[in-house]
Design a protein around this motif. Structure first.
Motif, PDB file in Angstrom:
ATOM      1  N   SER A 656      45.501  43.360 -57.591  1.00 45.73           N
ATOM      2  CA  SER A 656      44.293  42.912 -58.289  1.00 45.73           C
ATOM      3  C   SER A 656      43.761  41.702 -57.535  1.00 45.73           C
ATOM      4  O   SER A 656      44.498  41.031 -56.809  1.00 45.73           O
ATOM      5  N   ALA A 657      42.462  41.429 -57.700  1.00 44.26           N
ATOM      6  CA  ALA A 657      41.852  40.309 -56.986  1.00 44.26           C
ATOM      7  C   ALA A 657      40.604  39.862 -57.717  1.00 44.26           C
ATOM      8  O   ALA A 657      39.898  40.670 -58.328  1.00 44.26           O
ATOM      9  N   SER A 658      40.337  38.555 -57.664  1.00 46.53           N
ATOM     10  CA  SER A 658      39.094  38.015 -58.208  1.00 46.53           C
ATOM     11  C   SER A 658      38.693  36.825 -57.353  1.00 46.53           C
ATOM     12  O   SER A 658      39.538  36.145 -56.766  1.00 46.53           O
ATOM     13  N   ALA A 659      37.374  36.572 -57.287  1.00 46.45           N
ATOM     14  CA  ALA A 659      36.844  35.477 -56.488  1.00 46.45           C
ATOM     15  C   ALA A 659      35.488  35.089 -57.031  1.00 46.45           C
ATOM     16  O   ALA A 659      34.838  35.880 -57.735  1.00 46.45           O
ATOM     17  N   PRO A 660      35.016  33.887 -56.730  1.00 50.37           N
ATOM     18  CA  PRO A 660      33.675  33.481 -57.185  1.00 50.37           C
ATOM     19  C   PRO A 660      32.598  34.390 -56.593  1.00 50.37           C
ATOM     20  O   PRO A 660      32.770  34.966 -55.512  1.00 50.37           O
ATOM     21  N   GLY A 673      44.909  36.666 -57.358  1.00 53.16           N
ATOM     22  CA  GLY A 673      45.235  37.940 -57.989  1.00 53.16           C
ATOM     23  C   GLY A 673      46.715  38.183 -58.000  1.00 53.16           C
ATOM     24  O   GLY A 673      47.521  37.249 -57.900  1.00 53.16           O
ATOM     25  N   ASN A 674      47.089  39.474 -58.107  1.00 51.28           N
ATOM     26  CA  ASN A 674      48.489  39.871 -58.098  1.00 51.28           C
ATOM     27  C   ASN A 674      48.649  40.999 -57.086  1.00 51.28           C
ATOM     28  O   ASN A 674      47.862  41.952 -57.063  1.00 51.28           O
ATOM     29  N   ALA A 675      49.694  40.870 -56.260  1.00 52.75           N
ATOM     30  CA  ALA A 675      49.897  41.827 -55.164  1.00 52.75           C
ATOM     31  C   ALA A 675      50.734  43.022 -55.576  1.00 52.75           C
ATOM     32  O   ALA A 675      51.411  43.626 -54.739  1.00 52.75           O
ATOM     33  N   TYR A 708      49.268  35.523 -56.135  1.00 48.77           N
ATOM     34  CA  TYR A 708      48.875  34.969 -54.843  1.00 48.77           C
ATOM     35  C   TYR A 708      47.550  34.234 -54.973  1.00 48.77           C
ATOM     36  O   TYR A 708      46.787  34.425 -55.922  1.00 48.77           O
ATOM     37  N   SER A 709      47.294  33.367 -53.994  1.00 44.60           N
ATOM     38  CA  SER A 709      46.022  32.677 -53.873  1.00 44.60           C
ATOM     39  C   SER A 709      45.760  32.487 -52.391  1.00 44.60           C
ATOM     40  O   SER A 709      46.573  31.897 -51.685  1.00 44.60           O
ATOM     41  N   VAL A 710      44.631  33.015 -51.918  1.00 41.57           N
ATOM     42  CA  VAL A 710      44.290  32.937 -50.503  1.00 41.57           C
ATOM     43  C   VAL A 710      42.981  32.160 -50.378  1.00 41.57           C
ATOM     44  O   VAL A 710      41.975  32.539 -50.987  1.00 41.57           O
ATOM     45  N   THR A 711      43.021  31.080 -49.603  1.00 40.53           N
ATOM     46  CA  THR A 711      41.825  30.257 -49.400  1.00 40.53           C
ATOM     47  C   THR A 711      41.389  30.353 -47.954  1.00 40.53           C
ATOM     48  O   THR A 711      42.205  30.195 -47.032  1.00 40.53           O
ATOM     49  N   THR A 712      40.113  30.593 -47.743  1.00 37.17           N
ATOM     50  CA  THR A 712      39.552  30.653 -46.404  1.00 37.17           C
ATOM     51  C   THR A 712      38.272  29.827 -46.378  1.00 37.17           C
ATOM     52  O   THR A 712      37.855  29.276 -47.405  1.00 37.17           O
ATOM     53  N   THR A 713      37.671  29.713 -45.210  1.00 38.84           N
ATOM     54  CA  THR A 713      36.446  28.934 -45.054  1.00 38.84           C
ATOM     55  C   THR A 713      35.272  29.868 -44.827  1.00 38.84           C
ATOM     56  O   THR A 713      35.330  30.772 -43.977  1.00 38.84           O
TER      57      THR A 713
END
Length: 914
Positions: A656-660, A673-675, A708-713
């Motif tokens: 699952s995944a969510s983002a702004p 989300g959850n892997a 999990y939480s993945v941050t990118t630019t």
């Protein structure tokens, strides 16, 4: 308008702490006595008939100690608060109330509690027994001067108790340093001087003692109060100081650790345990790892009594001995922040171990006559100690048997003495005794060569070295003990279990370049021992391996010493399935795993479901299966009860995944989300607008739960731009799932700022604005006539893009903000003068007006009859260095009043006939 000559007039008497009944004189046992504290609020009034003193308060009730506090502002340079007391019909002479020269370190619980009260206080004066008070504020010329805002005269009655004249036998108290109890001088406890322990929790953040880690030195103070007190009045004096320190200064407790009266009695001061390094509030900047002893009285021109000095010497001897300090030596400590310190915060300062308060802070404490006695006090402390070790050390704390290493025993001494060092084993048996003589010029210096009384090396173990000593008069030194370890000349270590036929490591230490013989004994019936010889490295490390075709017991021998025997057993092993990486095995839900592995031949292996497999002659087994439906720990057990190393089996579900839905150019963008409830790798891929494919941006590993939480630019854009993102979950080369999403990348913008056009001197001015969410916003200020901007404060923009900050208005001020996105436009806040006048007064009365403006600025007063529109000029005054201004005029008709300063006007106030 002429400037008003202000004096002090009593406005109201405000009881600060209700008195409780004092202890009856018929009750001999000490009990808590609650001091009675009364504050008389004062305000400026015009001087009359040439009298520059305040109005007399003839019936205050009994008190013994007087001080002053105020809520804002400060005394102008050269101004002085003075008081005098009345006893019966007689008035004392005028006495200056001085500013405190000691106190808590900035940031300490005492300092935080005091700051929360927003009150400034003077040092108190002990007057003995009084029932009336006068107060005044005068300048250097003896003329009445402006008073700080909210000025109050504080009177403290320490109360009385039937036990004050006979508080009982002084006590020897136990504590953290038990060895010191035998040499402790007699000390009267807090209970014996009637401490009301409820006061310690009166101020916010107080109630729990604060401790340092050691005692480096002690400071001598005086209470700067009268000297001719009786022995029966001492408990009340201490109670009064305690109440003033808590109620007026806002501290957590009495500032001193100990107090000594002129009769030579020692009194416990600050709560927390007399043997512990309690942090007081006696020597600002240097309260940590020190203690403060205050002589009750004023010793500026009076020599402390011999009884007082003797008790100080005994107290210091007892307090310094547990920390092995030399009264004649020096000690170094680091200055904390304190406004009255002689040293800047962070400075390393070296003091005499026995110092006066004036050595640390800008003060004359403990008075010139007491300070002149410090040298003889140090000699007296040494005499009181008689014998004592200084900074004893035992090093190193570990040596290897048969290495030729020795342990050094060193110490200085306070005076000539004999010494003995005993070495005892873990059972307390003395294995070695060393002794000798030491003096101040010939310190103790000896070694233990790790041999016993028979001259042979002692066996490995933990030993205790204890130093004792005594002088020719039989006075003993406080013992010192240290633990040392003698390690074996050879050591060996290896795993408790291993896999069948695996190369199993053994390693250890020995003397550098020494030969080490490793002996291996197989558990197979009739097997002969195997030996291996290795050479230790120059650092003393050695290692080897053996093939574990059975259980083995092993030892190492070097320099004639053999280690204890240890065993490595062959445990079953599960071979991870192809395409997985131990200790985690990731599978598609519903997958059945075929299990195989190794174990000791001749045993059987039991799987997680209870099925069994026979281990063949080559040590291999097969035939077990596992179909996991949830995260599972996989362990098999052989017929001897040995388990295999654990493997974690995870059926990986859909991610699952969510983002702004949007983010800002070149700013962070986070997908959470959850892997699939498994700690698999999570990849984030992005596809900018116009690109033909996705590019891998970042990979993280999910938590055991799969979170999990993945941050990118985000990319840099100048206009709103769409971007696609994709989350992919993988493990050991298998892709378990993916999810797609999109967002809009927004261009950044410079921050904005808004603030009030006017504000009041020394008030906090709020500013706020908008910025890119998450950006750090820096507030810059400067005088409106200045050119250099100064960093004032920082804040972080919220997720909604709002931010807020503030600064203190000290003059007409320009402000602006910066962020990573740019610089705002600037704005100004100008200082508006304030005005305070009564709402009503009698016709013809003198109206006292006051307020605040920029220091040095002219303040013009205007008035007009109520109901009219034309203002009439009254006069001009100049704001003092504190910003405060004051003036007076007569109420000739009901009027509106306003003041103006450098183009700004105050609010309009009305004064009507009462």
């Amino acid at each position: 308008m002429r400037r008003v000559l202000s004096a002090l007039g009593v406005v109201s008497a405000v009881p600060v702490l209700l008195a409780v009944p004092v202890i009856s004189k018929s009750i001999a046992a000490p009990r808590p006595v609650a001091p009675h504290v009364t504050a008389y609020a004062l305000a400026p009034t015009p001087a009359t008939h040439g009298v520059t003193a305040g109005v007399t308060v003839t019936h205050t009730g009994h008190y013994g100690l007087v001080g002053a506090t105020w809520s804002s502002g400060k005394l102008a340079p050269g101004d002085q608060i003075q008081v005098r007391s009345k006893t019966g019909s007689r008035w004392s002479s005028w006495t200056d109330l001085t500013m405190p020269d000691g106190g808590p370190d900035d940031g300490s619980p005492d300092a935080r509690a005091a700051a929360a009260r927003h009150v400034t206080s003077t040092d108190p004066v002990w007057v003995g027994s009084a029932d009336g008070v006068q107060a005044r504020v005068i300048n250097a010329a003896g003329t009445a001067a402006d008073a700080p805002s909210g000025l109050k005269i504080v009177l403290v009655d320490g109360g009385s108790s039937g036990a004050d004249a006979s508080p009982g036998a002084p006590q020897v108290l136990g504590g953290a340093v038990a060895e010191a109890a035998a040499s402790q001088p007699t000390i009267y406890t807090r209970a014996q001087w009637g401490a009301d322990e409820r006061l310690r929790s009166r101020n916010p953040g107080c109630g729990t003692p604060d401790y340092g880690s050691t005692i480096k030195l002690g400071f001598i103070h005086h209470t700067d109060t009268a000297n001719g007190y009786s022995s029966a009045s001492v408990p009340s004096i201490i109670r009064s100081i305690y109440a003033y320190h808590v109620e007026s200064n806002g501290w957590c407790d009495i500032g001193y650790n100990f107090l000594v009266d002129r009769f030579g009695r020692i009194w416990e001061g600050r709560y927390g345990g007399i043997t512990k390094p309690v942090i007081g509030a006696h020597t600002g900047g240097f309260n940590t790892d020190t203690f403060g002893v205050s002589l009750i009285g004023n010793y500026t021109s009076t020599t402390p009594s011999s009884a007082m000095l003797g008790s100080v010497e005994k107290l210091f001897a007892w307090k310094l001995a547990p920390y092995y300090r030399n009264p004649r030596a020096k000690a170094t400590t680091v200055a904390a922040s304190f406004s009255g310190s002689r040293y800047r915060a962070g400075t390393s300062v070296t003091f005499n171990v026995v110092s006066g308060h004036r050595d640390a802070d800008t003060t004359t404490c403990p008075g010139s006559d007491a300070y002149a006695k410090l040298s003889s006090i140090r000699s007296g402390i040494v005499a009181a100690m008689g014998a004592g070790f200084v900074a004893p050390t035992v090093s190193p704390t570990s040596i290897r048997m048969l290495s030729g290493q020795t342990i050094a025993i060193d110490a200085s001494v306070v005076a000539s003495q004999t010494w003995t060092a005993t070495v005892a084993n873990a059972a307390g048996v003395v294995v070695k005794t060393l002794n000798g003589n030491a003096s101040t010029t010939t310190p103790l210096s000896s070694v233990w060569d790790a041999t016993g009384l028979d001259g042979l090396p002692v066996p490995p173990g933990v030993y205790t070295i204890t130093l004792t000593g005594a002088n020719s008069a039989g006075k003993t030194a406080l013992p010192y003990s240290a633990h040392v370890t003698v390690t074996p000349p050879v050591t060996i270590s290896g795993p408790a279990t291993t896999a069948y036929d695996a190369a199993t490591p053994l390693s250890g230490t020995a003397a550098p370049n020494a030969s080490v013989t490793v002996t291996l004994q197989s558990a197979a019936p009739g097997a002969a021992p195997l030996t291996q010889t290795v050479t230790a490295s120059p650092s003393g490390a050695w290692q080897t391996t053996f093939a574990a075709d059975n259980d083995y017991t092993w030892t190492a021998t070097s320099q004639g010493w053999t280690t204890a025997a240890h065993t490595t057993r062959v445990a079953p092993l599960v071979t991870p399935p192809t395409g997985t990486v131990a200790p985690n095995i990731f599978v598609v839900p519903g997958t059945t795993l075929s299990l195989s592995g190794s174990a000791l031949p001749g045993t059987t292996v039991t799987g997680p479901g209870g099925e069994t497999a026979v281990v063949d002659a080559t040590g291999q087994w097969t035939g077990l299966t596992l179909t996991p439906t949830a995260a599972t720990t996989l362990v098999v057990t052989d017929s001897r009860g040995l388990p295999s190393p654990a493997l974690n089996v995870y059926p990986v579900g859909a991610p699952s995944a969510s983002a702004p839905s949007s983010g800002y150019s070149a700013r962070s963008f986070t997908v959470t989300g959850n892997a699939g409830s498994a700690p698999v790798a999570v990849q984030v891929w992005t596809q900018p607008a116009g690109a033909t494919g996705y590019g891998l941006v970042k990979t993280v590993t999910a938590a055991k739960s799969g979170a999990y939480s993945v941050t990118t630019t985000l990319p840099t854009v100048s206009a709103p731009t769409p971007i696609a993102w994709r989350i992919v979950t993988t493990g050991a080369g298998t892709v378990f799932g993916s999810l797609d999403g999109s967002a809009t990348v927004l261009p950044t913008f410079a921050p904005t700022v808004a603030g009030p056009a006017t504000g009041y001197y020394l008030h906090s001015i709020p500013v706020k604005g908008k910025a890119v969410p998450g950006d750090t916003v820096t507030l810059w200020t400067k005088p409106t006539s200045g050119v250099t901007w100064h960093r004032t404060a920082t804040s972080k923009a919220t997720s909604a893009g709002t931010w807020a900050s503030s600064y203190v208005l000290r003059g007409d001020t320009s402000w602006r903000v910066t962020s990573p996105s740019g610089t705002s436009a600037s704005g100004n806040t100008l200082v508006r003068p304030t005005l305070h006048v009564p709402a009503t007064a009698t016709k013809g009365a003198t109206i006292n007006g006051w307020g605040y403006a920029i220091p040095g600025q002219k303040v013009a007063v205007y008035r007009r009859p109520i109901g009219t529109t034309s203002w009439r000029y009254v006069g001009t005054v100049t704001a003092a260095s504190s910003g405060r201004w004051a003036g007076h005029w007569h109420l000739i008709y009901p009027m509106n009043v306003q003041v103006r300063s450098h183009g700004q006007v105050s609010a309009v106030f009305s004064i009507r006939y009462s």
